[in-house]
Scaffold this active site. Structure first.
Site, PDB file in Angstrom:
ATOM      1  N   ASP A 223       1.254  14.016  57.319  1.00  0.00           N
ATOM      2  CA  ASP A 223       2.296  14.257  56.170  1.00  0.00           C
ATOM      3  C   ASP A 223       1.780  14.541  55.006  1.00  0.00           C
ATOM      4  OD1 ASP A 223       2.974  12.457  58.517  1.00  0.00           O
ATOM      5  OD2 ASP A 223       4.557  11.411  57.436  1.00  0.00           O
TER       6      ASP A 223
ATOM      7  N   ASP B 240      -5.227  14.977  57.952  1.00  0.00           N
ATOM      8  CA  ASP B 240      -3.911  14.448  57.780  1.00  0.00           C
ATOM      9  C   ASP B 240      -2.565  15.034  58.275  1.00  0.00           C
ATOM     10  OD1 ASP B 240      -2.558  12.148  57.108  1.00  0.00           O
ATOM     11  OD2 ASP B 240      -1.854  13.299  55.221  1.00  0.00           O
TER      12      ASP B 240
ATOM     13  N   GLU C 182       7.286  13.369  54.428  1.00  0.00           N
ATOM     14  CA  GLU C 182       6.678  12.288  54.857  1.00  0.00           C
ATOM     15  C   GLU C 182       7.599  11.808  55.938  1.00  0.00           C
ATOM     16  OE1 GLU C 182       3.930  10.359  54.048  1.00  0.00           O
ATOM     17  OE2 GLU C 182       3.097  11.699  52.622  1.00  0.00           O
TER      18      GLU C 182
ATOM     19  N   SER D 295      -3.391  10.612  61.797  1.00  0.00           N
ATOM     20  CA  SER D 295      -2.057  10.341  60.923  1.00  0.00           C
ATOM     21  C   SER D 295      -1.765   8.911  60.883  1.00  0.00           C
ATOM     22  CB  SER D 295      -0.906  11.134  61.142  1.00  0.00           C
ATOM     23  OG  SER D 295       0.348  10.840  60.679  1.00  0.00           O
ATOM     24  N   GLY D 296      -1.609   8.406  59.576  1.00  0.00           N
ATOM     25  CA  GLY D 296      -0.915   7.168  59.253  1.00  0.00           C
ATOM     26  C   GLY D 296       0.628   6.911  59.749  1.00  0.00           C
TER      27      GLY D 296
END
Length: 351
Positions: A136, A134, A143, A222-223
């Site tokens: 963040d 991931d 974030e 990543s989102g």
């Protein structure tokens, strides 16, 4: 007619069960490899050594458990390697057992469990060929969506939605669209500004270097957003980057500059939890890598699916819900602590 068991048959019925202990309080020279001399550390070392076997044995039953080695890897980091026989223990179930939680609380340690086929170990170097991270609050400290909100003074509104999403209180895609709607009008140049303020997490460079030096494919999924994921890919020398793509709108009467539209590009997939797992599985298949030889690290609820699919999935300094549900978790000092789980040392990586 009786049959003789071959060595390959024996190997198939045996595995290494790796138990790594991290003291919750470690000195600043924890990476030096020196053994602690304080009384509390001596007590931890004794507790985490052979005496831990008696606690672990019921979790492995009806298979057998034999302690092979016990070592101090660094100040406040201990590791036991066991030989286990079928039926093999499930590392996630062992980690979540009440007796293990009680041991961790009593001795002020965190424990990470791992299962590796005997044929895949050599003086214990955990076989990993693909590592997925991931971004963040994992490879970077921030974030990114909260940083975007800060640029237009709506930090609290966006951060509240982010926190709910990372704790699994609302679906990730829903939370993402809600937050993006609040960010409409942010100047498109914000990405360049963020590149000078976003910070790479402590130990990330060392961990990625260790993995790359050992031929591991490294990936960020990543989102968050593609401009920052691609920037991080270049910063760390990662092999692949996957993230969400935002639409940038041209100048208009309301926003006399190129700006974020507040919407996701329909030409690219939305990075939801299932997509993160899909990236892991697809890259593993394309490179003929068994999932048992994959390593995943993340901190949010949207990482749980890929954490669960990996050979070794570790929730890193994760949100509360994720700490409870992830296969393994670690609230370490720096990401380089994860090198110990792979059979390496920080000294090796720093040379």
């Amino acid at each position: 007619m009786s049959q003789t068991k071959t060595s390959s048959d024996a190997n198939a019925n045996e595995a290494r069960f790796i138990v790594t202990f991290f003291a919750k309080t470690r000195p600043s020279n924890a990476a030096s490899g020196a053994i602690l001399v304080q009384d509390d550390s001596k007590s931890q070392s004794r507790a985490c050594g052979p005496t831990f076997s008696s606690l672990l044995a019921p979790q492995v039953s009806p298979g057998s458990l034999t302690l092979l080695t016990y070592n101090t890897l660094a100040a406040g980091v201990f590791q036991s390697i066991y030989n286990v026989t079928t039926p093999f223990p499930n590392p996630a179930k062992v980690r979540h057992h009440a007796s293990i939680a009680a041991f961790e609380a009593l001795h002020a340690v965190e424990i990470v469990f791992d299962l590796v086929p005997s044929s895949n170990t050599s003086d214990f170097v955990r076989p990993v060929k693909l590592a997925v991270f991931d971004m963040d609050s994992t490879l970077i400290n921030e974030e990114v969506i909260d940083e975007l909100a800060r640029s237009i003074g709506i930090t609290n509104d966006v951060a509240a939605i982010t926190a709910r999403a990372m704790n699994g209180e609302i679906e990730f895609e829903q939370s993402l669209r809600e937050r993006l709607g609040l960010l409409k009008g942010v100047k498109a140049v914000v990405w360049e500004e963020l590149k000078s303020t976003v910070t790479v997490a402590d130990g990330a460079k060392e961990l990625i270097k260790y993995l790359r030096d050992h031929g591991v494919i490294t990936v960020v999924v990543s989102g968050g957003f593609a401009p920052m994921a691609n920037w991080l890919k270049e910063q760390l020398g990662l092999d692949h980057a996957f993230a969400n793509h935002l639409i940038v709108s041209p100048s208009n009467s309301k926003y006399p500059y190129p700006h974020l539209s507040g919407e996701l590009s329909p030409e690219h997939p939305i990075v939801v939890p299932a997509y993160k797992r899909q990236v892991l599985e697809t890259l593993a298949q394309e490179n003929a890598i068994p999932l048992s030889e994959t390593f995943v690290v993340g901190d949010g609820s949207n990482d749980l699916l890929m954490l669960g699919a990996a050979g070794l999935g570790v929730a890193w300094r994760a949100k509360e819900r994720v700490q409870k549900e992830a296969p393994q978790r670690l609230n370490g000092r720096t990401l380089s602590d994860l090198i110990y789980l792979l059979g390496g040392t920080i000294e090796e990586d720093s040379r």
